[in-house]
Scaffold this active site. Sequence first.
Site, PDB file in Angstrom:
ATOM      1  N   CYS A 108       0.811  -1.234   0.000  1.00 46.90           N
ATOM      2  CA  CYS A 108       0.000   0.000   0.000  1.00 46.90           C
ATOM      3  C   CYS A 108       0.835   1.270   0.000  1.00 46.90           C
ATOM      4  O   CYS A 108       0.329   2.342  -0.331  1.00 46.90           O
ATOM      5  CB  CYS A 108      -0.937   0.010   1.200  1.00 46.90           C
ATOM      6  N   HIS A 245      -3.435   7.086   2.690  1.00 46.92           N
ATOM      7  CA  HIS A 245      -3.802   5.791   2.121  1.00 46.92           C
ATOM      8  C   HIS A 245      -5.200   5.442   2.620  1.00 46.92           C
ATOM      9  O   HIS A 245      -5.522   5.649   3.794  1.00 46.92           O
ATOM     10  CB  HIS A 245      -2.786   4.716   2.550  1.00 46.92           C
ATOM     11  N   ASN A 275     -10.161  -0.387  -0.154  1.00 46.54           N
ATOM     12  CA  ASN A 275      -8.698  -0.300  -0.093  1.00 46.54           C
ATOM     13  C   ASN A 275      -8.129  -0.831  -1.405  1.00 46.54           C
ATOM     14  O   ASN A 275      -8.175  -2.036  -1.668  1.00 46.54           O
ATOM     15  CB  ASN A 275      -8.198  -1.123   1.103  1.00 46.54           C
TER      16      ASN A 275
HETATM   17  N1  ACO Z   1     -18.978  -8.518   8.700  1.00 48.97           N
HETATM   18  C1  ACO Z   1     -19.476  -8.780   9.931  1.00 48.97           C
HETATM   19  N2  ACO Z   1     -18.689  -9.105  10.972  1.00 48.97           N
HETATM   20  C2  ACO Z   1     -17.371  -9.199  10.743  1.00 48.97           C
HETATM   21  C3  ACO Z   1     -16.786  -8.952   9.490  1.00 48.97           C
HETATM   22  C4  ACO Z   1     -17.649  -8.613   8.435  1.00 48.97           C
HETATM   23  N3  ACO Z   1     -17.219  -8.346   7.194  1.00 48.97           N
HETATM   24  N4  ACO Z   1     -15.459  -9.110   9.593  1.00 48.97           N
HETATM   25  C5  ACO Z   1     -15.205  -9.446  10.858  1.00 48.97           C
HETATM   26  N5  ACO Z   1     -16.348  -9.505  11.555  1.00 48.97           N
HETATM   27  C6  ACO Z   1     -16.544  -9.821  12.978  1.00 48.97           C
HETATM   28  C7  ACO Z   1     -15.405 -10.618  13.564  1.00 48.97           C
HETATM   29  O1  ACO Z   1     -15.582 -11.997  13.325  1.00 48.97           O
HETATM   30  C8  ACO Z   1     -15.519 -10.263  15.039  1.00 48.97           C
HETATM   31  O2  ACO Z   1     -16.547 -11.057  15.587  1.00 48.97           O
HETATM   32  P1  ACO Z   1     -16.424 -11.617  17.107  1.00 48.97           P
HETATM   33  O3  ACO Z   1     -16.334 -10.384  17.971  1.00 48.97           O
HETATM   34  O4  ACO Z   1     -17.665 -12.408  17.282  1.00 48.97           O
HETATM   35  O5  ACO Z   1     -15.159 -12.415  17.122  1.00 48.97           O
HETATM   36  C9  ACO Z   1     -16.012  -8.827  15.019  1.00 48.97           C
HETATM   37  O6  ACO Z   1     -16.564  -8.605  13.710  1.00 48.97           O
HETATM   38  C10 ACO Z   1     -14.918  -7.812  15.273  1.00 48.97           C
HETATM   39  O7  ACO Z   1     -13.817  -8.123  14.407  1.00 48.97           O
HETATM   40  P2  ACO Z   1     -12.494  -7.296  14.464  1.00 48.97           P
HETATM   41  O8  ACO Z   1     -11.483  -7.903  13.547  1.00 48.97           O
HETATM   42  O9  ACO Z   1     -12.146  -7.099  15.908  1.00 48.97           O
HETATM   43  O10 ACO Z   1     -12.997  -5.910  13.868  1.00 48.97           O
HETATM   44  P3  ACO Z   1     -12.236  -4.532  13.830  1.00 48.97           P
HETATM   45  O11 ACO Z   1     -13.071  -3.510  14.464  1.00 48.97           O
HETATM   46  O12 ACO Z   1     -10.800  -4.666  14.284  1.00 48.97           O
HETATM   47  O13 ACO Z   1     -12.208  -4.197  12.272  1.00 48.97           O
HETATM   48  C11 ACO Z   1     -10.735  -4.267  10.324  1.00 48.97           C
HETATM   49  C12 ACO Z   1     -11.543  -5.068  11.362  1.00 48.97           C
HETATM   50  C13 ACO Z   1     -11.707  -3.415   9.543  1.00 48.97           C
HETATM   51  C14 ACO Z   1     -10.007  -5.225   9.415  1.00 48.97           C
HETATM   52  C15 ACO Z   1      -9.738  -3.366  11.074  1.00 48.97           C
HETATM   53  O14 ACO Z   1      -9.017  -4.116  12.030  1.00 48.97           O
HETATM   54  C16 ACO Z   1      -8.754  -2.677  10.138  1.00 48.97           C
HETATM   55  O15 ACO Z   1      -9.107  -1.813   9.385  1.00 48.97           O
HETATM   56  N6  ACO Z   1      -7.461  -3.033  10.236  1.00 48.97           N
HETATM   57  C17 ACO Z   1      -6.410  -2.362   9.468  1.00 48.97           C
HETATM   58  C18 ACO Z   1      -6.465  -2.653   7.995  1.00 48.97           C
HETATM   59  C19 ACO Z   1      -5.377  -1.823   7.299  1.00 48.97           C
HETATM   60  O16 ACO Z   1      -5.091  -0.711   7.675  1.00 48.97           O
HETATM   61  N7  ACO Z   1      -4.779  -2.313   6.293  1.00 48.97           N
HETATM   62  C20 ACO Z   1      -3.752  -1.468   5.680  1.00 48.97           C
HETATM   63  C21 ACO Z   1      -2.868  -2.153   4.948  1.00 48.97           C
HETATM   64  S1  ACO Z   1      -3.633  -3.241   3.778  1.00 48.97           S
HETATM   65  C22 ACO Z   1      -2.380  -3.658   2.678  1.00 48.97           C
HETATM   66  O17 ACO Z   1      -1.282  -3.262   2.795  1.00 48.97           O
HETATM   67  C23 ACO Z   1      -2.736  -4.685   1.618  1.00 48.97           C
END
Ligand code: ACO
Length: 318
Positions: A108, A245, A275
Site C-alpha cells: 500500500c 492511504h 482499499n
Molecule cells: N462482517 C461482519 N462481521 C465481521 C466482518 C464482516 N465483514 N469481519 C469481521 N467480523 C466480525 C469478527 O468476526 C468479530 O466477531 P467476534 O467479535 O464475534 O469475534 C467482530 O466482527 C470484530 O472483528 P475485528 O477484527 O475485531 O474488527 P475490527 O473492528 O478490528 O475491524 C478491520 C476489522 C476493519 C479489518 C480493522 O481491524 C482494520 O481496518 N485493520 C487495518 C487494515 C489496514 O489498515 N490495512 C492497511 C494495509 S492493507 C495492505 O497493505 C494490503
Amino acid sequence: MKIIGTGRANPAKIVTNAMLEEFLDTSDEWIRERTGMTERHVISNEKLEDLAAEAARKAIEDAGITPEDIDYIICSNVVNEYITPGLSCIIQGAIGAKCACVDVNAACSGFIYALDMADDRIKSGKAKTILVVAAEEPTRMVDWKDRSICVLFGDGAGAAIFRAAEGTGDRSDTGILATKIYADGSQYDHLCSDGGVSLNQKAGFIHMDGKEVFKVAIPSLVQGVEESLKIAGININEVNWYVPHQANLRIIDSVAKKLEIDMDKVVVTVDHHGNTSAASIPLALAESFAAGKFKKGDVIAISAMGAGFTWGGMVIRI
Ligand code: ACO
C-alpha cells in the site's frame, strides 16, 4: 519535480455492501461502521494492464505531453497477470513510450516509494519526465468466503506524470518538497499472502491480523506526515490537503485527529473505492484534480502504510 498530469481507471463492476450481504455473513451496517466503505470497484472482464494503460494515457493527455516525452516509467504493483515481465514494461508497450521501466512492490505504500525513486532520478539528472502508475487488483488475492478480508478491498489504477523543474530548494518551491520512507520487516507476517511460486506455486490469499495492523497503521501514517513536513520546513497549519492511504475511515479519522487536521481538509475515497492498495493515493489525487479541489499553491501532505510493513510520507506543493 512537478506533478503535471494525473489519470485514473476503475473496473466497471461495482460491488456494494448490499451485494456482499447476499453471499457473506456480513451487513452494510458492520462494513460502514467499521471501515467507512459502501462500495468498491472489482475487476471482472478487464485486465489490470488495460486499466493501468488507460490511467497512464489519461495522465499523459492531462499533462499535454506525448508518450515519447516520457523517459522513465515506474509501476507500483503487488500482483498482475504475469510474474514476469513487470507491469511497467507492459504499460510502456501499450502506450507507445520508449524508455526504461521498473516495477516496485511496497504494497500500500508503493506510490510513495515510487515517487521517492522518481524524485531521486530527476534530481540526479537521469530523467526529466517520469510516468508513475500504481495498478492493483487485491480482490484477486482475497478469499471471497473470508468476510474479515474480502469486504475491505477494491481494484483500480492511478497515474501521474512528474517533470523536472528548476527550484530554489526551499519551502517556496512547487512540486515534491520532501519524501520520507520506512520499513520494518520484523512484523511482515501480520499482513501477507499465503502463496508464492517458491512456496506452493499458488497466488494464495491475503491474511491480515486486522487489529495489529490497525494499531501500527495510525502512528505510521502520522509519522510519515510529521517527518516529511519537518524536512520540508512546513508547519501542519500550512497544509491545505491531507491525502492518506485509504484503508479504513476510522484509521483516517484518528490520524487526522492526531495531526490536528480538520476532516474538511482530508481527501476520503475509501467509501467508494475500498482499499485499492498502492493505487489508493493516485486515484484520490486524480479524482481531486478532476473535481477542481486543489488550487495552485496548495500544500498537500500524503502518507501511506502497508504490508512489509512499509510506510512513509511526502509533501507536495501544487
Ligand atoms: N462482517 C461482519 N462481521 C465481521 C466482518 C464482516 N465483514 N469481519 C469481521 N467480523 C466480525 C469478527 O468476526 C468479530 O466477531 P467476534 O467479535 O464475534 O469475534 C467482530 O466482527 C470484530 O472483528 P475485528 O477484527 O475485531 O474488527 P475490527 O473492528 O478490528 O475491524 C478491520 C476489522 C476493519 C479489518 C480493522 O481491524 C482494520 O481496518 N485493520 C487495518 C487494515 C489496514 O489498515 N490495512 C492497511 C494495509 S492493507 C495492505 O497493505 C494490503
